[in-house]
Design a protein around this motif. Structure first.
Motif, PDB file in Angstrom:
ATOM      1  N   MET A   1       2.005   3.403  15.286  1.00 19.24           N
ATOM      2  CA  MET A   1       2.459   4.714  15.636  1.00 19.24           C
ATOM      3  C   MET A   1       1.813   5.077  16.963  1.00 19.24           C
ATOM      4  SD  MET A   1       1.866   8.197  13.450  1.00 19.24           S
ATOM      5  CE  MET A   1       2.797   7.513  12.135  1.00 19.24           C
TER       6      MET A   1
ATOM      7  N   GLU B   1      -6.822   6.914  14.610  1.00 18.11           N
ATOM      8  CA  GLU B   1      -6.876   6.132  13.379  1.00 18.11           C
ATOM      9  C   GLU B   1      -7.702   6.832  12.312  1.00 18.11           C
ATOM     10  OE1 GLU B   1      -7.851   1.450  12.412  1.00 18.11           O
ATOM     11  OE2 GLU B   1      -8.944   2.413  14.045  1.00 18.11           O
TER      12      GLU B   1
ATOM     13  N   ALA C   1      -1.326   4.564   2.640  1.00 16.14           N
ATOM     14  CA  ALA C   1      -1.419   4.577   4.101  1.00 16.14           C
ATOM     15  C   ALA C   1      -0.164   5.187   4.724  1.00 16.14           C
ATOM     16  CB  ALA C   1      -1.647   3.165   4.627  1.00 16.14           C
ATOM     17  N   ARG C   2       1.008   4.814   4.240  1.00 17.82           N
ATOM     18  CA  ARG C   2       2.255   5.368   4.802  1.00 17.82           C
ATOM     19  C   ARG C   2       2.312   6.875   4.633  1.00 17.82           C
ATOM     20  NH1 ARG C   2       6.332   0.683   2.783  1.00 17.82           N
ATOM     21  NH2 ARG C   2       6.033  -0.687   4.570  1.00 17.82           N
TER      22      ARG C   2
ATOM     23  N   GLU D   1      -0.267   8.353   7.040  1.00 20.31           N
ATOM     24  CA  GLU D   1       0.188   8.215   8.432  1.00 20.31           C
ATOM     25  C   GLU D   1       1.241   9.263   8.758  1.00 20.31           C
ATOM     26  OE1 GLU D   1       1.374   4.120   8.765  1.00 20.31           O
ATOM     27  OE2 GLU D   1      -0.708   3.434   8.940  1.00 20.31           O
ATOM     28  N   HIS D   2       2.159   9.506   7.838  1.00 22.12           N
ATOM     29  CA  HIS D   2       3.195  10.517   8.050  1.00 22.12           C
ATOM     30  C   HIS D   2       2.565  11.913   8.113  1.00 22.12           C
ATOM     31  CE1 HIS D   2       7.045  12.531   7.842  1.00 22.12           C
ATOM     32  NE2 HIS D   2       6.563  13.267   6.852  1.00 22.12           N
TER      33      HIS D   2
ATOM     34  N   ARG E   1      -0.293  11.738  11.239  1.00 20.85           N
ATOM     35  CA  ARG E   1       0.156  11.110  12.494  1.00 20.85           C
ATOM     36  C   ARG E   1      -0.916  10.242  13.145  1.00 20.85           C
ATOM     37  NH1 ARG E   1       3.000  16.382  14.718  1.00 20.85           N
ATOM     38  NH2 ARG E   1       4.702  16.482  13.226  1.00 20.85           N
ATOM     39  N   ARG E   2      -1.551   9.418  12.320  1.00 16.44           N
ATOM     40  CA  ARG E   2      -2.546   8.460  12.772  1.00 16.44           C
ATOM     41  C   ARG E   2      -2.367   7.178  11.986  1.00 16.44           C
ATOM     42  NH1 ARG E   2      -4.753  13.485  12.847  1.00 16.44           N
ATOM     43  NH2 ARG E   2      -6.316  13.990  14.409  1.00 16.44           N
ATOM     44  N   LYS E   3      -2.709   6.065  12.580  1.00 13.22           N
ATOM     45  CA  LYS E   3      -2.710   4.784  11.884  1.00 13.22           C
ATOM     46  C   LYS E   3      -3.788   4.835  10.807  1.00 13.22           C
ATOM     47  CE  LYS E   3      -2.100   0.267  11.497  1.00 13.22           C
ATOM     48  NZ  LYS E   3      -1.481   0.023  10.220  1.00 13.22           N
ATOM     49  N   VAL E   4      -3.500   4.277   9.644  1.00 13.98           N
ATOM     50  CA  VAL E   4      -4.471   4.241   8.558  1.00 13.98           C
ATOM     51  C   VAL E   4      -4.875   2.795   8.302  1.00 13.98           C
ATOM     52  CG1 VAL E   4      -4.871   4.693   6.092  1.00 13.98           C
ATOM     53  CG2 VAL E   4      -3.618   6.353   7.487  1.00 13.98           C
ATOM     54  N   SER E   5      -6.169   2.570   8.256  1.00 14.48           N
ATOM     55  CA  SER E   5      -6.720   1.243   7.985  1.00 14.48           C
ATOM     56  C   SER E   5      -7.657   1.338   6.788  1.00 14.48           C
ATOM     57  CB  SER E   5      -7.493   0.727   9.197  1.00 14.48           C
ATOM     58  OG  SER E   5      -6.655   0.668  10.328  1.00 14.48           O
TER      59      SER E   5
END
Length: 184
Positions: free
Chosen positions: A1, A45, A89-90, A93-94, A97-101
């Motif tokens: 993203m 992130e 994570a999805r 993330e939605h 608005r950040r990448k999730v690890s």
């Protein structure tokens, strides 16, 4: 993203992640971790760190046995939880608005899964470039980029307390700004 951009191509930060720690802690299935997850958030992130219980070994187990058992526990967790981790994570993330690890710790072993490596551009004068080139020439790093990342990690390790105080001060300023007359 990718980050959103403002007019003229300027970077616009994602929305605040207020409540993210609570939301993510609630979304992580019970029983995954031996303690509540540690959530680390920046503008790019969110990393969800969880501690796995230590594997039970015989009293005469060697250090190599313990290392192998921890590695096996981490690997099995990664395989067993993949679909559920992707689902959480999805959603996060939605929402943020950040990448999730994801990362896990087991004893003194830790592993970070599929984390973000963000490019950072900078301009350096010759003395700074010479520092990076020395690190490359000495074999500490393979490139200037890797040398710069090494320097950032080194500074971070040696200034943890100062950076923590700075982050706390910035958080206090943000809180005061939100309490202002316009509630910015």
């Amino acid at each position: 993203m990718s980050p959103r951009t403002a007019p003229h191509g300027a970077r616009q930060d994602p929305p605040p992640a207020d409540g993210a720690t609570g939301w993510i802690t609630g979304a992580v299935p019970d029983g995954w971790f031996a303690e509540p997850p540690q959530i680390v958030i920046d503008r790019d992130e969110i990393i969800i760190w969880g501690r796995l219980p230590e594997p039970q070994l015989a009293d005469d187990a060697t250090d190599a046995d313990r290392t192998a058992a921890r590695s096996g526990r981490i690997h099995q967790f990664r395989e067993d939880t993949r679909d559920d981790r992707i689902r959480v994570a999805r959603q996060a993330e939605h929402r943020y608005r950040r990448k999730v690890s994801w990362g896990v710790r087991c004893g003194d072993a830790e592993q970070l899964f599929s984390h973000l490596a963000a490019p950072v551009m900078t301009r350096l004068r010759q003395p700074e470039r010479q520092i990076l080139d020395t690190l490359v020439d000495a074999g500490v790093a393979r490139s200037r980029s890797e040398a710069l990342a090494w320097c950032v990690r080194l500074v971070g390790r040696h200034t943890d307390d100062w950076l923590s105080q700075l982050r706390q001060a910035m958080s206090t300023v943000d809180d005061l700004r939100r309490q202002g007359p316009d509630g910015l």
